[in-house]
Scaffold this active site. Sequence first.
Site, PDB file in Angstrom:
ATOM      1  N   ASN A  60       0.828  -1.207   0.000  1.00  0.00           N
ATOM      2  CA  ASN A  60       0.000   0.000   0.000  1.00  0.00           C
ATOM      3  C   ASN A  60       0.864   1.259   0.000  1.00  0.00           C
ATOM      4  OD1 ASN A  60       0.503  -0.901   2.659  1.00  0.00           O
ATOM      5  ND2 ASN A  60      -1.237   0.198   3.507  1.00  0.00           N
ATOM      6  N   CYS A  71      -4.324   0.785  -2.245  1.00  0.00           N
ATOM      7  CA  CYS A  71      -4.119  -0.487  -1.545  1.00  0.00           C
ATOM      8  C   CYS A  71      -3.012  -1.301  -2.197  1.00  0.00           C
ATOM      9  CB  CYS A  71      -5.402  -1.315  -1.587  1.00  0.00           C
ATOM     10  SG  CYS A  71      -6.806  -0.570  -0.756  1.00  0.00           S
ATOM     11  N   GLU A  73      -3.105  -4.421  -3.074  1.00  0.00           N
ATOM     12  CA  GLU A  73      -3.606  -5.283  -4.148  1.00  0.00           C
ATOM     13  C   GLU A  73      -3.650  -4.551  -5.477  1.00  0.00           C
ATOM     14  OE1 GLU A  73      -4.816  -4.820  -1.132  1.00  0.00           O
ATOM     15  OE2 GLU A  73      -6.003  -6.502  -0.413  1.00  0.00           O
ATOM     16  N   CYS A 106     -10.632  -4.636   0.186  1.00  0.00           N
ATOM     17  CA  CYS A 106     -11.762  -3.704   0.110  1.00  0.00           C
ATOM     18  C   CYS A 106     -12.555  -3.952  -1.179  1.00  0.00           C
ATOM     19  CB  CYS A 106     -11.254  -2.266   0.156  1.00  0.00           C
ATOM     20  SG  CYS A 106     -10.522  -1.696  -1.392  1.00  0.00           S
ATOM     21  N   CYS A 109     -10.773  -3.151  -4.571  1.00  0.00           N
ATOM     22  CA  CYS A 109      -9.782  -4.161  -4.977  1.00  0.00           C
ATOM     23  C   CYS A 109     -10.473  -5.421  -5.485  1.00  0.00           C
ATOM     24  CB  CYS A 109      -8.848  -4.497  -3.820  1.00  0.00           C
ATOM     25  SG  CYS A 109      -7.678  -3.160  -3.477  1.00  0.00           S
TER      26      CYS A 109
HETATM   27  N1  THU Z   1      -5.280  -1.678   2.601  1.00  0.00           N
HETATM   28  C1  THU Z   1      -4.652  -2.473   1.675  1.00  0.00           C
HETATM   29  O1  THU Z   1      -3.614  -2.116   1.128  1.00  0.00           O
HETATM   30  N2  THU Z   1      -5.227  -3.658   1.381  1.00  0.00           N
HETATM   31  C2  THU Z   1      -6.312  -4.182   2.019  1.00  0.00           C
HETATM   32  O2  THU Z   1      -6.733  -5.290   1.694  1.00  0.00           O
HETATM   33  C3  THU Z   1      -6.968  -3.429   3.088  1.00  0.00           C
HETATM   34  C4  THU Z   1      -6.526  -2.004   3.228  1.00  0.00           C
HETATM   35  C5  THU Z   1      -4.606  -0.432   2.980  1.00  0.00           C
HETATM   36  C6  THU Z   1      -5.227   0.835   2.519  1.00  0.00           C
HETATM   37  C7  THU Z   1      -4.655   1.819   3.515  1.00  0.00           C
HETATM   38  O3  THU Z   1      -3.359   2.205   3.100  1.00  0.00           O
HETATM   39  C8  THU Z   1      -4.521   1.010   4.791  1.00  0.00           C
HETATM   40  O4  THU Z   1      -4.555  -0.356   4.386  1.00  0.00           O
HETATM   41  C9  THU Z   1      -5.606   1.265   5.812  1.00  0.00           C
HETATM   42  O5  THU Z   1      -6.846   1.174   5.238  1.00  0.00           O
END
Ligand code: THU
Length: 153
Positions: A60, A71, A73, A106, A109
């Site tokens: 992320n 994110c 993903e 989320c 994604c």
């Molecule tokens: N986030 C991800 O990178 N992947 C996920 O599956 C859940 C959330 C990140 C987004 C943000 O940078 C942090 O986690 C908090 O939401």
Amino acid sequence: MKYTFRAEYEKLLWAELSAEERELVELARKSAERAYAPYSNFPVGAAARLTDGRTFTGNNQENAALPSGLCAERTLLFYLGSQNLIANIEMLAVFAPKSPEPVMPCGSCRQVMYEYEHEAQREWILIFAGAAEYVYRFVGVKHLLPFAFVWRP
Ligand code: THU
């Protein structure tokens, strides 16, 4: 008429994963260490395995303008898209060290996974991990996103 969706997944111990699956989760774990997440303090790593055995990672990337971040993903999947490698993806692992439960992606994604998986013409193996000693393993994004948005003009 009443309809029902069924989502299938496995709750597995690390030891129950295949060597390739374990390796990918480990790559996702290492990638989380390189995340840029100073605002949420919630690092996430993702790793993809291609049909030829090559692996790629992402994590992320946040920003002071909070909605500008992305994110793990989608950072990974959009990179693979930019390299024309979507058609070769067969496995995806996501690891969030600070998540007590296996981290679940989320909605945005899931939507991106859904479309790229369709492009790849094979159901992906998806493994989600966190601090828990078990992981969740899905076969096919359809188990993560009923009623995905589809638009094929
Ligand atoms: N986030 C991800 O990178 N992947 C996920 O599956 C859940 C959330 C990140 C987004 C943000 O940078 C942090 O986690 C908090 O939401």
